[in-house]
Design a protein around this motif. Structure first.
Motif, mmCIF file in Angstrom:
data_model
loop_
_atom_site.group_PDB
_atom_site.id
_atom_site.type_symbol
_atom_site.label_atom_id
_atom_site.label_comp_id
_atom_site.label_asym_id
_atom_site.label_seq_id
_atom_site.Cartn_x
_atom_site.Cartn_y
_atom_site.Cartn_z
ATOM 1 N N LYS A 10 0.841 -1.204 0.000
ATOM 2 C CA LYS A 10 0.000 0.000 0.000
ATOM 3 C C LYS A 10 0.872 1.249 0.000
ATOM 4 N N LEU A 11 1.883 1.260 0.824
ATOM 5 C CA LEU A 11 2.764 2.420 0.917
ATOM 6 C C LEU A 11 3.483 2.667 -0.410
ATOM 7 N N GLU A 12 4.002 1.618 -1.025
ATOM 8 C CA GLU A 12 4.722 1.775 -2.292
ATOM 9 C C GLU A 12 3.807 2.246 -3.416
ATOM 10 N N ILE A 13 2.596 1.686 -3.491
ATOM 11 C CA ILE A 13 1.655 2.082 -4.541
ATOM 12 C C ILE A 13 1.192 3.511 -4.328
ATOM 13 N N GLN A 14 0.885 3.866 -3.092
ATOM 14 C CA GLN A 14 0.451 5.229 -2.793
ATOM 15 C C GLN A 14 1.550 6.237 -3.127
ATOM 16 N N GLU A 15 2.793 5.936 -2.774
ATOM 17 C CA GLU A 15 3.914 6.826 -3.078
ATOM 18 C C GLU A 15 4.154 6.928 -4.585
ATOM 19 N N LEU A 16 4.021 5.819 -5.295
ATOM 20 C CA LEU A 16 4.208 5.816 -6.744
ATOM 21 C C LEU A 16 3.164 6.707 -7.422
ATOM 22 N N ILE A 17 1.913 6.555 -7.032
ATOM 23 C CA ILE A 17 0.847 7.361 -7.625
ATOM 24 C C ILE A 17 1.029 8.836 -7.266
ATOM 25 N N ALA A 18 1.391 9.118 -6.021
ATOM 26 C CA ALA A 18 1.585 10.505 -5.592
ATOM 27 C C ALA A 18 2.733 11.181 -6.332
ATOM 28 N N ALA A 19 3.769 10.424 -6.654
ATOM 29 C CA ALA A 19 4.949 10.998 -7.312
ATOM 30 C C ALA A 19 4.779 11.137 -8.827
ATOM 31 N N SER A 20 3.795 10.472 -9.378
ATOM 32 C CA SER A 20 3.631 10.471 -10.830
ATOM 33 C C SER A 20 2.922 11.745 -11.309
ATOM 34 N N PRO A 21 3.457 12.393 -12.335
ATOM 35 C CA PRO A 21 2.796 13.589 -12.871
ATOM 36 C C PRO A 21 1.556 13.260 -13.701
ATOM 37 N N MET A 22 1.357 11.972 -14.011
ATOM 38 C CA MET A 22 0.174 11.567 -14.763
ATOM 39 C C MET A 22 -0.471 10.357 -14.106
ATOM 40 N N ALA A 23 -1.720 10.106 -14.469
ATOM 41 C CA ALA A 23 -2.449 8.965 -13.931
ATOM 42 C C ALA A 23 -1.837 7.665 -14.436
ATOM 43 N N LEU A 24 -1.907 6.618 -13.604
ATOM 44 C CA LEU A 24 -1.299 5.334 -13.921
ATOM 45 C C LEU A 24 -2.340 4.226 -13.938
ATOM 46 N N SER A 25 -2.213 3.304 -14.880
ATOM 47 C CA SER A 25 -3.082 2.129 -14.920
ATOM 48 C C SER A 25 -2.512 1.058 -13.988
ATOM 49 N N GLN A 26 -3.312 0.040 -13.713
ATOM 50 C CA GLN A 26 -2.845 -1.068 -12.897
ATOM 51 C C GLN A 26 -1.613 -1.698 -13.538
ATOM 52 N N ARG A 27 -1.639 -1.867 -14.852
ATOM 53 C CA ARG A 27 -0.504 -2.479 -15.563
ATOM 54 C C ARG A 27 0.750 -1.615 -15.433
ATOM 55 N N GLU A 28 0.600 -0.293 -15.555
ATOM 56 C CA GLU A 28 1.754 0.604 -15.417
ATOM 57 C C GLU A 28 2.322 0.537 -13.998
ATOM 58 N N SER A 91 -0.801 9.606 -22.316
ATOM 59 C CA SER A 91 -0.771 10.079 -20.929
ATOM 60 C C SER A 91 -2.146 10.616 -20.544
ATOM 61 N N VAL A 92 -2.464 10.507 -19.260
ATOM 62 C CA VAL A 92 -3.699 11.077 -18.715
ATOM 63 C C VAL A 92 -3.294 11.960 -17.552
ATOM 64 N N THR A 93 -3.670 13.224 -17.607
ATOM 65 C CA THR A 93 -3.299 14.159 -16.544
ATOM 66 C C THR A 93 -4.540 14.820 -15.968
ATOM 67 N N CYS A 94 -4.445 15.180 -14.697
ATOM 68 C CA CYS A 94 -5.505 15.925 -14.021
ATOM 69 C C CYS A 94 -5.279 17.408 -14.288
ATOM 70 N N LEU A 95 -6.303 18.092 -14.713
ATOM 71 C CA LEU A 95 -6.204 19.532 -14.937
ATOM 72 C C LEU A 95 -6.823 20.238 -13.735
ATOM 73 N N GLU A 96 -5.997 20.467 -12.733
ATOM 74 C CA GLU A 96 -6.448 21.129 -11.513
ATOM 75 C C GLU A 96 -6.813 22.575 -11.821
#
Length: 126
Positions: A10-28, A91-96
């Motif tokens: 959980k910690l590794e996945i949460q950190e990976l998603i938080a550090a990524s500038p774009m959205a990630l799929s399960q496969r990525e 790539s998929v990005t959030c437009l805040e």
């Protein structure tokens, strides 16, 4: 509310998603973690993070679900925003700060929204 423990996965996945500038799929996520945990564990962790409001999911224009942290929320995802899907680099990005706009008939009530625009991202359009 049930208290759940924080696992290494959980910690590794949460950190990976938080550090990524774009959205990630399960496969990525699985490819990046290189065997740290299996596909089922990744999905379980993603569902936990979604349930806890720490990440949100985006259904991309090709039907692939991607996951992202909310950059402007302090601890829980508490707003809706637009996502941008690049047709070239995928790539998929959030437009805040870009508020989606729509009008519904009176009898409709929105409980969840997934607003995705597609085109070329700044890197692919230059």
């Amino acid at each position: 509310m049930k208290k759940t423990r924080t696992t290494k996965a959980k910690l590794e996945i949460q950190e990976l998603i938080a550090a990524s500038p774009m959205a990630l799929s399960q496969r990525e996520i699985q490819n990046t973690l290189e065997g740290t945990c299996d596909r089922v564990t990744i999905y379980r962790v993603l569902y936990r993070l979604l349930d806890e409001g720490l990440i949100h999911k985006i259904v991309n224009t090709d039907g692939v679900i991607k996951y992202a942290s909310c950059r402007s929320c302090t601890s829980k995802h508490d707003h809706d925003h637009i996502h941008f899907s690049c047709e070239k680099c995928q790539s998929v990005t959030c437009l805040e700060g870009v508020a989606p706009s729509y009008t519904l008939p009176e009898a409709y009530k929105v409980t969840e929204m997934n607003f995705t625009l597609s085109g070329l991202c700044p890197q692919c359009s230059s």
